[in-house]
Design a protein around this motif. Sequence first.
Motif, PDB file in Angstrom:
ATOM      1  N   TYR A  74       0.938  -1.299  -0.010  1.00 35.33           N
ATOM      2  CA  TYR A  74       0.030   0.040  -0.048  1.00 35.33           C
ATOM      3  C   TYR A  74       0.789   1.318  -0.100  1.00 35.33           C
ATOM      4  CZ  TYR A  74      -3.233   3.601   2.206  1.00 35.33           C
ATOM      5  OH  TYR A  74      -3.715   4.808   2.557  1.00 35.33           O
ATOM      6  N   ASP A  75       0.805   2.083  -1.028  1.00 36.62           N
ATOM      7  CA  ASP A  75       1.735   3.087  -1.227  1.00 36.62           C
ATOM      8  C   ASP A  75       0.828   4.537  -1.349  1.00 36.62           C
ATOM      9  OD1 ASP A  75       3.094   5.256  -2.436  1.00 36.62           O
ATOM     10  OD2 ASP A  75       4.904   3.676  -2.583  1.00 36.62           O
ATOM     11  N   THR A  79      -1.182  10.149   1.986  1.00 39.55           N
ATOM     12  CA  THR A  79      -1.058   9.988   3.603  1.00 39.55           C
ATOM     13  C   THR A  79       0.409   9.768   4.065  1.00 39.55           C
ATOM     14  OG1 THR A  79      -1.498   7.837   3.432  1.00 39.55           O
ATOM     15  CG2 THR A  79      -3.556   9.213   3.996  1.00 39.55           C
ATOM     16  N   ASN A  80       1.273   9.837   3.162  1.00 38.91           N
ATOM     17  CA  ASN A  80       2.786   9.265   3.553  1.00 38.91           C
ATOM     18  C   ASN A  80       2.879   7.990   4.135  1.00 38.91           C
ATOM     19  OD1 ASN A  80       4.868  11.046   3.028  1.00 38.91           O
ATOM     20  ND2 ASN A  80       4.111  12.808   4.140  1.00 38.91           N
ATOM     21  N   THR A  81       2.069   7.225   3.546  1.00 36.61           N
ATOM     22  CA  THR A  81       2.384   5.683   4.025  1.00 36.61           C
ATOM     23  C   THR A  81       2.631   5.025   3.127  1.00 36.61           C
ATOM     24  OG1 THR A  81       0.359   6.449   5.084  1.00 36.61           O
ATOM     25  CG2 THR A  81       0.888   3.931   5.184  1.00 36.61           C
ATOM     26  N   PRO A 120      -5.953  -0.704   1.730  1.00 38.44           N
ATOM     27  CA  PRO A 120      -6.001  -2.073   1.582  1.00 38.44           C
ATOM     28  C   PRO A 120      -7.220  -2.422   2.206  1.00 38.44           C
ATOM     29  CG  PRO A 120      -3.956  -1.148   2.853  1.00 38.44           C
ATOM     30  CD  PRO A 120      -4.825  -0.092   2.396  1.00 38.44           C
ATOM     31  N   GLN A 121      -8.035  -1.939   2.859  1.00 39.41           N
ATOM     32  CA  GLN A 121      -9.261  -2.435   3.348  1.00 39.41           C
ATOM     33  C   GLN A 121     -10.478  -2.733   2.410  1.00 39.41           C
ATOM     34  OE1 GLN A 121      -7.712  -0.317   4.903  1.00 39.41           O
ATOM     35  NE2 GLN A 121      -6.928  -1.562   6.568  1.00 39.41           N
ATOM     36  N   PHE A 305      -2.140   1.599  -5.075  1.00 36.64           N
ATOM     37  CA  PHE A 305      -1.594   3.226  -4.987  1.00 36.64           C
ATOM     38  C   PHE A 305      -2.740   4.101  -4.721  1.00 36.64           C
ATOM     39  CE2 PHE A 305      -0.588   6.752  -7.796  1.00 36.64           C
ATOM     40  CZ  PHE A 305       0.663   7.333  -6.908  1.00 36.64           C
ATOM     41  N   GLU A 306      -2.520   5.013  -3.856  1.00 35.12           N
ATOM     42  CA  GLU A 306      -3.582   6.002  -3.236  1.00 35.12           C
ATOM     43  C   GLU A 306      -3.041   7.407  -3.659  1.00 35.12           C
ATOM     44  OE1 GLU A 306      -4.684   6.705   0.660  1.00 35.12           O
ATOM     45  OE2 GLU A 306      -6.543   7.083   0.266  1.00 35.12           O
TER      46      GLU A 306
END
Length: 632
Positions: A74-75, A79-81, A120-121, A305-306
């Motif tokens: 999950y990139d 949200t900088n995650t 991811p959810q 990818f968000e």
Amino acid sequence: MKYQKIYKKSIEHPEVFWKEQSDQLEWFKKPSTILSKDKNDYDQWFEDGETNLSYLCIDKHIKDGFGEQVAIIYDSPVTNTIQKITFNELHSEVAKLAGGLKSLGLEKGDTIIIYMPMIPQAAYAMLACARIGVIHSVVFGGFAPHELAIRIDDCKPKAIITACSGIEIEKIIPYKPYVDEAIDLAVNKPNHVIVFDRHLKAEIPKKDYDIDYKSFVNQAKEVEAIHLESTHPSYVLYTSGTTGTPKGIIRDTGGYATALKFSMNYVYGVNPGEVFWAASDVGWVVGHSFIVYGPLLNRNTTILFEGKPIRTPDASTFWRVISEHRVSAMFTAPTAIRAIKKEDPLGLFIKRYDLSCLKYQFLAGERCDAATLQWTQDQLKIPVIDHWWQTESGWPMISNMVGVALEVVKPGSATLPVCGYDIQILTEDGEQAPSSTEGYVAIKLPLPPGTLTNLWGNPERFKKGYLERFPGYYFSGDGGYKDEDGYVFITGRVDDIINVAGHRLSTAEMEEIVSSHQSVAECAVFGVHCELKGQKPLGLVVLKAEVSQSDETIQKEIIKDVRREIGAVASFRDVLIVQRLPKTRSGKILRKLLRHIADDLKYNIPSTIDDPEIINEIASVYKTNQIGIHKN
Ligand code: COA
Ligand code: AMP
């Protein structure tokens, strides 16, 4: 030669061919019947086979000893995650969520709507449904509550899984409030709304039907994947048709799994263990097939990818993701490349990253113009593969099958028919069009496994829309031609569907909204050329006599109406007020003519036009307002 041999076999001996491909999967019960007819007399695959997509995407790999391989990255630049989820972790999340759904009374054959951002959810929810035979329908987040309500009423979900909010460039999208609004609008009310709280500081309205996702999953018991018939619907995915009502494409289970496994290996040329990235959204078919099910089935690490190709934070994002996660093959829409090219025409960002891992760049979702293809090739120096498919097919229909052999790339063509698709170009009368002559793109039945099996609750529309135009063929709705080497060139839709930034939209639906404005006497909405998004919708309206509002107010209200009813994704920003619309003497609005004038395409003035002088009038309005080709 290699391609010709495998393609020929798939067309001449489909049952032998697809039996061999189905053997690449693990089945709870191997099918003995390969191709047969369903109760509507339509083709179905692997009728008596039993399997489960969730099992194939997760449990099988754990059983094979790959539990600690990363399944999902999950990139999320917004949200900088960056989060890496192994198959073991994915199993725990999915099996528990599935257990939770069962505890709510959801059973095989029930439906659930998933309305979620790219987190991811969203994938867990899809796989949890598949695990227990619940049919999911994912709705893209860019659609407004009204569109969500239409889908709720059509597939009647017992529950909705959502998140508090999504994040678009510089703004929070209020998912949960949209769900509440949609439920208010819908006639059919789901029993539960399972809400994943992302703690984004946005207020989440609470309702009695709410269930908190995290505590729900924490308390739930893991459940095993159940045995499902190959023909069991895995999901319904709504897509735009030529009327105001979207159509729910039904996908099966075993045929889909077979087709996806085949695509990953033979179309995308990736081996298990490699990293695959489709930069799309789970709300689209690309997200279903090549973010979630395809790569996971093939034991590829998939990237969720968000973000956007630009402004999250800049035009380097794609290259950063490829380089950082060692992506082998990537898939995006030409629009995304055009957006990057505009910001970074010299490809300076590209040069900063080590992209040696990338074998192929795939493009689809809309027509790929030669300049975009060329620029991408020049920058990346790897094969850039334009390929053609639809929500209906679920996987590529025309492509350079790089997993078989890399064929010569001809800009403007998606290359050759993929195995299983007997693609023909037909004339108006259903005859074969001569080589290099444009016609209707149709596919001789039977379609291969994994393609749509019907439309949800509407078998008549399925027959009428796809099978009756050319008996014995599936009609794609696209126009195109084949050259002397058999390469297929798709020229665009021949109906009222447009493609805006790779998003499929119905102009008929927009027209319904525009014409319902109190000041509008009549209107036409159609797609015109857009440098960035390929196409964008344009509305021409004729006002009623003695309208009290100013033109500007009317234009603003119409734009707002479309955004409120369909959603921001419609990108409906242009409305022109005209004195009259070109029509045939029988009163039919000449939409194609309107579009062709805007885009400076060749057109014939129909002999049935009521007044040819109107063409000059319309052309002059376009010019003044810089519409279509006149903008560039
Ligand atoms: N949830 C909520 N809103 C969304 C959304 C989502 N998932 N996706 C898009 N929207 C909104 C946008 O915020 C925008 O709203 P605005 O009018 O308030 O600005 C509107 O819908 C239009 O979005 P988009 O078409 O994405 O245009 P853009 O100007 O924001 O971005 C691009 C332009 C080219 C960067 C973008 O369109 C893009 O990334 N395109 C590639 C699309 C793609 O990969 N398609 C593949 C489908 S297979
Ligand atoms: P969707 O169902 O949203 O995937 O949209 C499918 C439509 O997008 C097709 O019918 C085509 O009109 C268009 N499309 C998708 N890929 C391509 C491509 N590679 N070239 C031309 N048109 C494409």
